[in-house]
Design an enzyme around this catalytic site. Structure first.
Site, PDB file in Angstrom:
ATOM      1  N   GLU A 134      15.411  48.774 102.235  1.00 17.54           N
ATOM      2  CA  GLU A 134      14.873  50.033 102.773  1.00 17.54           C
ATOM      3  C   GLU A 134      15.287  50.264 104.223  1.00 17.54           C
ATOM      4  O   GLU A 134      15.184  51.380 104.727  1.00 17.54           O
ATOM      5  CB  GLU A 134      13.347  50.063 102.630  1.00 17.54           C
ATOM      6  CG  GLU A 134      12.924  49.951 101.183  1.00 17.54           C
ATOM      7  CD  GLU A 134      11.523  50.473 100.900  1.00 17.54           C
ATOM      8  OE1 GLU A 134      10.902  51.060 101.789  1.00 17.54           O
ATOM      9  OE2 GLU A 134      11.071  50.291  99.761  1.00 17.54           O
ATOM     10  N   TYR A 158       6.947  51.142 107.217  1.00 20.82           N
ATOM     11  CA  TYR A 158       7.293  49.827 106.645  1.00 20.82           C
ATOM     12  C   TYR A 158       8.748  49.486 106.916  1.00 20.82           C
ATOM     13  O   TYR A 158       9.069  48.426 107.465  1.00 20.82           O
ATOM     14  CB  TYR A 158       7.024  49.807 105.127  1.00 20.82           C
ATOM     15  CG  TYR A 158       7.698  48.642 104.423  1.00 20.82           C
ATOM     16  CD1 TYR A 158       7.273  47.340 104.637  1.00 20.82           C
ATOM     17  CD2 TYR A 158       8.782  48.851 103.558  1.00 20.82           C
ATOM     18  CE1 TYR A 158       7.901  46.262 104.007  1.00 20.82           C
ATOM     19  CE2 TYR A 158       9.411  47.788 102.922  1.00 20.82           C
ATOM     20  CZ  TYR A 158       8.968  46.488 103.155  1.00 20.82           C
ATOM     21  OH  TYR A 158       9.596  45.429 102.543  1.00 20.82           O
ATOM     22  N   LYS A 162      10.536  46.536 109.271  1.00 22.94           N
ATOM     23  CA  LYS A 162      11.455  45.510 108.761  1.00 22.94           C
ATOM     24  C   LYS A 162      12.803  45.608 109.489  1.00 22.94           C
ATOM     25  O   LYS A 162      13.431  44.590 109.786  1.00 22.94           O
ATOM     26  CB  LYS A 162      11.658  45.643 107.250  1.00 22.94           C
ATOM     27  CG  LYS A 162      10.441  45.349 106.389  1.00 22.94           C
ATOM     28  CD  LYS A 162       9.940  43.909 106.468  1.00 22.94           C
ATOM     29  CE  LYS A 162      10.836  42.895 105.785  1.00 22.94           C
ATOM     30  NZ  LYS A 162      10.198  41.550 105.716  1.00 22.94           N
TER      31      LYS A 162
HETATM   32  P1  NAD Z   1       3.412  40.667  99.227  1.00 27.44           P
HETATM   33  O1  NAD Z   1       2.711  41.778  99.919  1.00 27.44           O
HETATM   34  O2  NAD Z   1       3.178  40.429  97.785  1.00 27.44           O
HETATM   35  O3  NAD Z   1       3.050  39.274  99.956  1.00 27.44           O
HETATM   36  C1  NAD Z   1       3.019  39.152 101.353  1.00 27.44           C
HETATM   37  C2  NAD Z   1       2.343  37.831 101.695  1.00 27.44           C
HETATM   38  O4  NAD Z   1       2.343  37.703 103.127  1.00 27.44           O
HETATM   39  C3  NAD Z   1       0.876  37.761 101.250  1.00 27.44           C
HETATM   40  O5  NAD Z   1       0.631  36.502 100.646  1.00 27.44           O
HETATM   41  C4  NAD Z   1       0.087  37.903 102.538  1.00 27.44           C
HETATM   42  O6  NAD Z   1      -1.159  37.235 102.525  1.00 27.44           O
HETATM   43  C5  NAD Z   1       1.049  37.276 103.549  1.00 27.44           C
HETATM   44  N1  NAD Z   1       0.823  37.783 104.912  1.00 27.44           N
HETATM   45  C6  NAD Z   1       0.700  39.085 105.298  1.00 27.44           C
HETATM   46  N2  NAD Z   1       0.447  39.149 106.616  1.00 27.44           N
HETATM   47  C7  NAD Z   1       0.440  37.861 107.081  1.00 27.44           C
HETATM   48  C8  NAD Z   1       0.250  37.285 108.361  1.00 27.44           C
HETATM   49  N3  NAD Z   1      -0.010  38.045 109.426  1.00 27.44           N
HETATM   50  N4  NAD Z   1       0.327  35.939 108.484  1.00 27.44           N
HETATM   51  C9  NAD Z   1       0.567  35.157 107.384  1.00 27.44           C
HETATM   52  N5  NAD Z   1       0.731  35.666 106.148  1.00 27.44           N
HETATM   53  C10 NAD Z   1       0.669  36.989 105.990  1.00 27.44           C
HETATM   54  O7  NAD Z   1       4.936  40.865  99.568  1.00 27.44           O
HETATM   55  P2  NAD Z   1       6.228  40.627  98.647  1.00 27.44           P
HETATM   56  O8  NAD Z   1       6.449  41.817  97.824  1.00 27.44           O
HETATM   57  O9  NAD Z   1       6.139  39.287  98.034  1.00 27.44           O
HETATM   58  O10 NAD Z   1       7.362  40.623  99.779  1.00 27.44           O
HETATM   59  C11 NAD Z   1       7.681  39.410 100.472  1.00 27.44           C
HETATM   60  C12 NAD Z   1       8.777  39.710 101.486  1.00 27.44           C
HETATM   61  O11 NAD Z   1       9.927  40.188 100.825  1.00 27.44           O
HETATM   62  C13 NAD Z   1       8.389  40.764 102.506  1.00 27.44           C
HETATM   63  O12 NAD Z   1       8.907  40.376 103.758  1.00 27.44           O
HETATM   64  C14 NAD Z   1       9.072  42.026 102.004  1.00 27.44           C
HETATM   65  O13 NAD Z   1       9.395  42.876 103.082  1.00 27.44           O
HETATM   66  C15 NAD Z   1      10.312  41.441 101.367  1.00 27.44           C
HETATM   67  N6  NAD Z   1      10.875  42.231 100.244  1.00 27.44           N
HETATM   68  C16 NAD Z   1      10.082  42.627  99.205  1.00 27.44           C
HETATM   69  C17 NAD Z   1      10.653  43.302  98.130  1.00 27.44           C
HETATM   70  C18 NAD Z   1       9.833  43.724  96.935  1.00 27.44           C
HETATM   71  O14 NAD Z   1      10.361  44.409  96.055  1.00 27.44           O
HETATM   72  N7  NAD Z   1       8.578  43.360  96.827  1.00 27.44           N
HETATM   73  C19 NAD Z   1      12.020  43.583  98.137  1.00 27.44           C
HETATM   74  C20 NAD Z   1      12.792  43.181  99.236  1.00 27.44           C
HETATM   75  C21 NAD Z   1      12.201  42.484 100.277  1.00 27.44           C
HETATM   76  O1  DAU Z   2      13.385  48.342  97.976  1.00 28.95           O
HETATM   77  C1  DAU Z   2      12.658  47.215  98.311  1.00 28.95           C
HETATM   78  C2  DAU Z   2      11.206  47.560  98.515  1.00 28.95           C
HETATM   79  O2  DAU Z   2      10.656  47.832  97.226  1.00 28.95           O
HETATM   80  C3  DAU Z   2      10.411  46.470  99.216  1.00 28.95           C
HETATM   81  O3  DAU Z   2      10.922  46.266 100.495  1.00 28.95           O
HETATM   82  C4  DAU Z   2       8.922  46.840  99.295  1.00 28.95           C
HETATM   83  O4  DAU Z   2       8.185  45.790  99.870  1.00 28.95           O
HETATM   84  C5  DAU Z   2       8.431  47.102  97.882  1.00 28.95           C
HETATM   85  O5  DAU Z   2       7.073  47.503  97.910  1.00 28.95           O
HETATM   86  C6  DAU Z   2       9.285  48.164  97.193  1.00 28.95           C
HETATM   87  O6  DAU Z   2       9.086  49.447  97.829  1.00 28.95           O
HETATM   88  P1  DAU Z   2       8.969  50.807  96.973  1.00 28.95           P
HETATM   89  O7  DAU Z   2       8.246  51.812  97.785  1.00 28.95           O
HETATM   90  O8  DAU Z   2      10.296  51.180  96.413  1.00 28.95           O
HETATM   91  O9  DAU Z   2       8.054  50.278  95.740  1.00 28.95           O
HETATM   92  P2  DAU Z   2       6.823  50.955  94.971  1.00 28.95           P
HETATM   93  O10 DAU Z   2       6.547  50.135  93.775  1.00 28.95           O
HETATM   94  O11 DAU Z   2       5.700  51.281  95.899  1.00 28.95           O
HETATM   95  O12 DAU Z   2       7.444  52.342  94.500  1.00 28.95           O
HETATM   96  C7  DAU Z   2       8.581  52.393  93.641  1.00 28.95           C
HETATM   97  C8  DAU Z   2       8.914  53.845  93.398  1.00 28.95           C
HETATM   98  O13 DAU Z   2       7.870  54.427  92.609  1.00 28.95           O
HETATM   99  C9  DAU Z   2       8.985  54.687  94.659  1.00 28.95           C
HETATM  100  O14 DAU Z   2       9.990  55.682  94.494  1.00 28.95           O
HETATM  101  C10 DAU Z   2       7.609  55.345  94.745  1.00 28.95           C
HETATM  102  C11 DAU Z   2       7.238  55.508  93.285  1.00 28.95           C
HETATM  103  N1  DAU Z   2       5.802  55.404  92.968  1.00 28.95           N
HETATM  104  C12 DAU Z   2       5.100  54.341  93.456  1.00 28.95           C
HETATM  105  C13 DAU Z   2       3.760  54.201  93.167  1.00 28.95           C
HETATM  106  C14 DAU Z   2       2.989  53.020  93.726  1.00 28.95           C
HETATM  107  C15 DAU Z   2       5.195  56.345  92.149  1.00 28.95           C
HETATM  108  O15 DAU Z   2       5.843  57.307  91.687  1.00 28.95           O
HETATM  109  N2  DAU Z   2       3.870  56.192  91.847  1.00 28.95           N
HETATM  110  C16 DAU Z   2       3.121  55.164  92.338  1.00 28.95           C
HETATM  111  O16 DAU Z   2       1.904  55.084  92.048  1.00 28.95           O
END
Ligand code: NAD
Ligand code: DAU
Length: 353
Positions: A134, A158, A162
């Site tokens: 992102e 967000y 990042k």
């Molecule tokens: P998540 O929200 O599921 O988990 C985040 C974790 O970080 C939680 O366990 C939370 O308790 C901990 N945390 C938050 N604030 C904290 C703090 N101040 N000190 C210590 N711990 C803390 O997140 P996720 O989806 O597993 O994402 C993990 C990482 O990967 C993030 O850095 C996110 O930006 C990155 N990322 C996520 C995605 C995705 O699709 N979910 C994709 C690309 C990158």
């Molecule tokens: O691309 C990587 C990112 O993917 C990570 O860095 C983020 O931590 C992770 O949360 C995710 O972000 P998105 O915003 O893409 O994920 P989310 O599941 O929130 O939304 C996916 C898509 O669906 C986005 O286009 C918004 C849409 N959406 C999301 C929700 C929660 C809906 O249409 N309805 C919903 O209720």
């Protein structure tokens, strides 16, 4: 070789898969999971490795300017894999400051603690920042991809937080010689995903016959990657990535939200024994997300060509597995949706320590 590895945020979605992989694959490492257990942290995700001899959970906040340097002094970490973050775009729109605090300040606090702890000898050390696609902004419907040299153009609080933390990671490399590596990954899906994100939220709502909220017209496109493939990529990059480099990680698997939800509804109809088309009736178009990025697509050829990683699962198979996991783990989902999971640390974990 014996190593102490700090993994932050490993009670969350992606971190739980990374820590499990490391604990099981590297018995010679000691893995420390540092997590403050926000609403997104759930130690039930790690039930199976709680008692592993090479695993320690530490409850602590990455923004704590006293505790974090002390932790580095105490355990002499060889490597850090930093995932702890506020991760949900919608929450960043209503509460940007907690994203700035954790994602920017917290990352800087870790970087600075690593720099101070390692300053005499940085040989063999590594600070790995797990970041997101992102940061690159949004693509049009033109077949283009984000590469590692795409200009940063974040739009949400967000992604801005990042992007900022990525810049600080590079600044610590350039200025102080801190050995770093960064990866920017696309949308993950799979087990342990908090049901505020599109896929687990929709699975849960379909199961309970509740509306599936689709932002705008559902035309926004995301590139989906199975979370275990992300964890494998992190393992490879942590061990073999080059100092100072960035690696994009993606599934080459683009779906518009509405296509994806139709696919999910079909699977759910089949698994729940509903008539074809039944779950899709729950689709409800709602107000669009502010600043909603149109399309993400990742070119991961650098990681594939230089480090030999590729995704292992086709999306259909991954989505089936994911649905199966949520249906088989109804207790996990119930505990998360009721808030019960937040008592897990106090009730079942703290007394073990
Ligand atoms: P998540 O929200 O599921 O988990 C985040 C974790 O970080 C939680 O366990 C939370 O308790 C901990 N945390 C938050 N604030 C904290 C703090 N101040 N000190 C210590 N711990 C803390 O997140 P996720 O989806 O597993 O994402 C993990 C990482 O990967 C993030 O850095 C996110 O930006 C990155 N990322 C996520 C995605 C995705 O699709 N979910 C994709 C690309 C990158
Ligand atoms: O691309 C990587 C990112 O993917 C990570 O860095 C983020 O931590 C992770 O949360 C995710 O972000 P998105 O915003 O893409 O994920 P989310 O599941 O929130 O939304 C996916 C898509 O669906 C986005 O286009 C918004 C849409 N959406 C999301 C929700 C929660 C809906 O249409 N309805 C919903 O209720």
């Amino acid at each position: 070789m014996k190593k102490n590895i700090l993994i932050t945020g490993a009670a969350g979605f992606i971190g739980s898969h990374v820590v499990r992989l490391f604990v099981n694959k590297y018995p010679e490492y000691h893995i420390f999971n540092l997590d403050t257990l926000t609403y997104a942290g759930n130690l039930e995700n790690l039930k199976d490795i709680t008692d592993a001899p090479n695993y320690t959970f530490i409850k602590g906040d990455i923004t704590d300017e006293v505790f974090i340097p002390e932790l580095f002094a105490k355990y002499n970490f060889d490597g850090v894999i930093h995932l702890a973050a506020e991760s949900h775009v919608d929450r960043s729109i209503t509460d940007p400051f907690s994203f700035i605090r954790t994602n920017v300040f917290g990352t800087c606090n870790l970087l600075n603690s690593a720099k101070n702890a390692w300053k005499e000898n940085m040989e063999g050390k590594r600070f790995y920042h797990v970041s997101t696609d992102e940061v690159y902004g949004a693509l049009e419907f033109d077949g283009s991809f984000f590469t590692e040299s795409t200009k940063y153009d974040p739009h949400s609080p967000y992604s801005a937080s990042k992007a900022s933390s990525d810049h600080f990671v590079r600044a610590y490399n350039d200025t102080y010689g801190l050995p770093v590596v960064i990866s920017n990954c696309s949308n993950n899906y799979g087990a342990n995903h908090f049901p505020e994100k599109l896929i687990p939220l929709s699975i849960n709502n379909i199961k309970h016959n509740k509306p599936i909220p689709i932002y705008g017209k559902g035309e926004n496109v995301r590139d989906w990657l199975w979370v275990n493939d992300h964890a494998r990529a992190i393992d490879i990059i942590f061990h073999n990535g080059k100092n100072g480099q960035t690696y994009n990680i993606g599934g080459n698997n683009e779906w518009s939200n509405i296509e994806l939800i139709h696919k999910l509804c079909e699977i759910m109809d089949r698994k729940l024994g509903r008539e074809h088309g039944e779950s899709a009736k729950l689709i409800t178009f709602v107000k669009d997300r502010a600043g909603h990025d149109l399309r993400y697509a990742i070119d991961s050829s650098k990681l594939q060509n230089e480090l030999g990683w590729k995704p292992s699962l086709q999306f259909e198979e991954g989505l089936e597995k994911t649905v199966d996991w949520y249906l088989e783990n109804q207790e996990w989902l119930d505990n998360v949706t009721s808030g019960q999971y937040q008592n897990y640390y106090e009730k079942q974990y703290k007394e073990r320590q």
